[in-house]
Write an enzyme that holds these catalytic residues in place. Structure first.
Site, PDB file in Angstrom:
ATOM      1  N   GLY A 256      46.427  42.832  32.239  1.00 29.80           N
ATOM      2  CA  GLY A 256      45.231  42.151  31.732  1.00 29.80           C
ATOM      3  C   GLY A 256      44.473  42.967  30.691  1.00 29.80           C
ATOM      4  N   GLU A 342      39.832  51.674  34.297  1.00 28.61           N
ATOM      5  CA  GLU A 342      40.584  50.790  35.191  1.00 28.61           C
ATOM      6  C   GLU A 342      42.012  51.319  35.339  1.00 28.61           C
ATOM      7  OE1 GLU A 342      39.491  46.373  35.620  1.00 28.61           O
ATOM      8  OE2 GLU A 342      41.420  46.269  34.604  1.00 28.61           O
TER       9      GLU A 342
HETATM   10  O1  F6P Z   1      38.691  43.590  36.535  1.00 24.09           O
HETATM   11  C1  F6P Z   1      39.895  43.181  37.100  1.00 24.09           C
HETATM   12  C2  F6P Z   1      40.665  42.307  36.167  1.00 24.09           C
HETATM   13  O2  F6P Z   1      41.788  41.871  36.851  1.00 24.09           O
HETATM   14  C3  F6P Z   1      41.072  42.966  34.856  1.00 24.09           C
HETATM   15  O3  F6P Z   1      42.188  43.754  34.974  1.00 24.09           O
HETATM   16  C4  F6P Z   1      41.212  41.798  33.965  1.00 24.09           C
HETATM   17  O4  F6P Z   1      41.161  42.159  32.626  1.00 24.09           O
HETATM   18  C5  F6P Z   1      40.022  40.957  34.391  1.00 24.09           C
HETATM   19  O5  F6P Z   1      39.911  41.161  35.780  1.00 24.09           O
HETATM   20  C6  F6P Z   1      40.124  39.484  34.076  1.00 24.09           C
HETATM   21  O6  F6P Z   1      41.249  38.933  34.700  1.00 24.09           O
HETATM   22  P1  F6P Z   1      41.833  37.544  34.222  1.00 24.09           P
HETATM   23  O7  F6P Z   1      42.280  37.687  32.820  1.00 24.09           O
HETATM   24  O8  F6P Z   1      42.965  37.264  35.165  1.00 24.09           O
HETATM   25  O9  F6P Z   1      40.750  36.519  34.329  1.00 24.09           O
END
Ligand code: F6P
Length: 555
Positions: A256, A342
């Protein structure tokens, strides 16, 4: 042992770092290396100059670093990363963001994964279609973390007057954020882009539903036509009402926090142009090639990582300040906070035991020169201080050469001041005119700067998409090198799960009617107190502490 298992083993270094002879040799050499800027150390990489002259240096440290990197298996781990092998060993996944900028495609054996090249082309077609119809004057980008920071950073960096259409961002699950984001927008001319790799993120889903309701209330003729989504979970996006032709698939094999290289760049292309995305990808790819090909001794990400290891794990600095001398890089610090913290904010190695040396400094900062008027006092004269990464460009705004000269002068002066400091003898010269010598001595002591504070200077020719892409890839690979040395998996993020899970239960409890009487929530005293206090407040007959802009507070 299969190829994949080899890769996992290669990247999954265990916790023996602190006791290894290679680490001890590295730490010892770092302790005795000079920090005097005596020997120029500048590495040119993908159009960037990385100046490490103001970090500790010595031939012995270079030699010890080579042994350390060899012992920790960096070359093999790097090969596995670029080959798309499952280097994210706790989740059994590749972390193949480099394939996206190389324009490579990948079909998983089960045929479920999108062809990234084809999705990218479909996304660019959509951008062209939107441009041709001129139906949309604004974009509302909904996403959080990696689905938000990349577009925010790039659009702030390259927005300016060239912005094709306005963009508003909403990430937080806060009604103020949503209402502020849509304030003044025409819902009939707004394209809502929902960006979420998982499409399960609570904040994003909440805001997406709020946006759909806002479009409906605002008289949108066909709400679904005003929705687009980027996600690795297309069925969830379709279930929300996004037409299949406007859903662009992210690959599950890209983490992500690396989303900016994927179709999550949609909002960038819609607002500042597809050429920004293409330029960023080219810069990042050039840095990928440098990282793969340059010998460790002249490899920019490797050397940046080693400087960080010395400062954090040997000298004990628990933070790293990022000072970008560019107002347009306003969001760089937050982007790097996610990338670094992270990825590396962990304390156990591949075997689950503690790494054994300090890891993962706190990343903080703001653009210079604003930072100079905010916290540089602390950098110069506090007991702890912190290493700094200065970032600047040779070329500034074409119409303001004077401003750029001043900006650069400040950047160079600050790093010199951090390194050189100011001795008591020098400070005494400043107070030589004061007759009361006792007072003069006291005053001079307040003027002493300890100095000896390390920094790196990263210089772009100019802030263009290519330079930004190279800069982000430089930090990505730096993080990777540090993770290999520490034995940390930089591609998972278990630490964000616990709080999320607890929030679901607490949210349910906050909604329990006061009429249910006294409830033993089974929490600590503070959490239980605030659950009850909120319930009484929220369920009172009328809001008691409303504040409306321009209207006196009613208590
Ligand atoms: O903060 C945790 C996380 O999983 C990140 O790694 C990611 O960028 C963010 O949340 C948003 O996640 P998603 O793109 O699945 O909505």
């Amino acid at each position: 042992m299969g190829k994949a298992n080899n890769a996992i083993e290669a990247s999954r270094a265990d916790s023996g770092l602190a006791d290894s002879p290679e680490w001890r040799g590295f730490a010892q050499a770092a302790q005795s290396a000079a920090l005097d800027a005596g020997a120029l150390k500048v590495i040119e990489a993908a159009g960037l100059c990385v100046d490490l002259t103001m970090q500790r240096q010595s031939p012995a440290l270079d030699a010890a670093a080579q042994s350390l990197l060899q012992a920790r298996g960096l070359a093999e781990a790097r090969r596995a990363l670029f080959a798309g092998e499952p280097v994210n060993w706790t989740e059994g996944k590749p972390a193949w963001h480099t394939a996206l900028r190389a324009g490579r495609t990948r079909e998983q054996p089960d045929g479920q994964d999108a062809d990234s090249v084809c999705e990218y082309a479909r996304m660019m077609d959509f951008v062209r279609r939107v441009d041709q119809t001129a139906d949309f004057s604004t974009v509302l980008h909904i996403g959080i973390g990696g689905s938000d920071w990349g577009p925010r950073l790039a659009i702030q960096a390259f927005g300016g007057a060239s912005q094709r259409r306005q963009i508003r961002f909403v990430s937080n699950i806060d009604g103020h954020a949503f209402h502020d984001a849509v304030a003044g927008l025409d819902p009939r001319r707004c394209l809502v882009v929902v960006s979420s790799k998982s499409f399960t993120t609570a904040e994003t889903l909440h805001n997406a539903r709020a946006a759909i309701a806002w479009l409906k209330q605002g008289g949108a003729a066909d709400v679904s036509e005003q929705l687009a989504a980027v996600t690795a979970n297309p069925s969830a996006a379709r279930a929300l009402g996004v037409p299949a032709s406007q859903v662009f698939k992210m690959c599950d094999w890209v983490g992500g926090r690396y989303s900016v290289w994927s179709v999550a760049g949609l909002s960038i292309a819609l607002t500042v142009g597809a050429e920004v995305l293409i330029g960023m990808q080219a810069g990042a790819q050039a840095m990928d090639q440098h990282f793969q090909q340059a010998p460790f001794g002249s490899n920019a990400p490797v050397q940046l990582a080693l400087a960080g290891l010395v400062n954090c794990s040997v000298l004990g600095h628990n933070s790293l300040n990022i000072a970008a001398y560019s107002a347009r890089l306003l969001h760089l610090v937050t982007y790097l906070q996610q990338l670094e913290m992270e990825s590396l904010g962990k304390r156990v190695a591949g075997d689950g035991a503690a790494v054994g040396v300090p890891t993962a400094p706190i990343i903080w900062g703001m653009p210079g020169t604003d930072g100079q008027h905010t916290f540089f006092q602390w950098l110069h004269q506090s007991e702890a201080g912190a290493p700094v990464d200065f970032i600047a460009s040779l070329q500034g705004h074409a119409d303001s050469p004077d401003a750029h000269r001043k900006l650069l002068a400040n950047c160079l002066a600050q790093r010199q001041a951090l390194l050189r400091g100011k001795s008591l003898e020098q400070a005494l010269l400043d107070v030589a005119h004061i007759d009361d010598r006792e007072h003069a001595l006291t005053l001079a002591q307040h003027m002493v700067h300890p100095g000896g504070r390390p920094s790196t200077l990263i210089v772009l020719r100019q802030l263009d998409p290519r330079g930004l892409g190279a800069l982000l890839a430089l930090y990505e690979h730096k993080v990777f090198v540090q993770s290999v040395v520490w034995g940390i998996n930089p591609f998972d993020q278990w630490g964000v799960e616990l709080g999320k899970r607890l929030a679901t239960g607490i949210e349910r409890e906050l909604a329990v009617p006061v009429s249910a009487g006294v409830v033993d929530w089974g929490h600590d005293a503070s959490t239980s107190y605030w659950i009850d206090r909120y319930r009484s407040h929220a369920q009172a007959p009328r809001p008691r502490h409303a504040w409306v802009p321009g209207v006196a507070a009613h208590l």
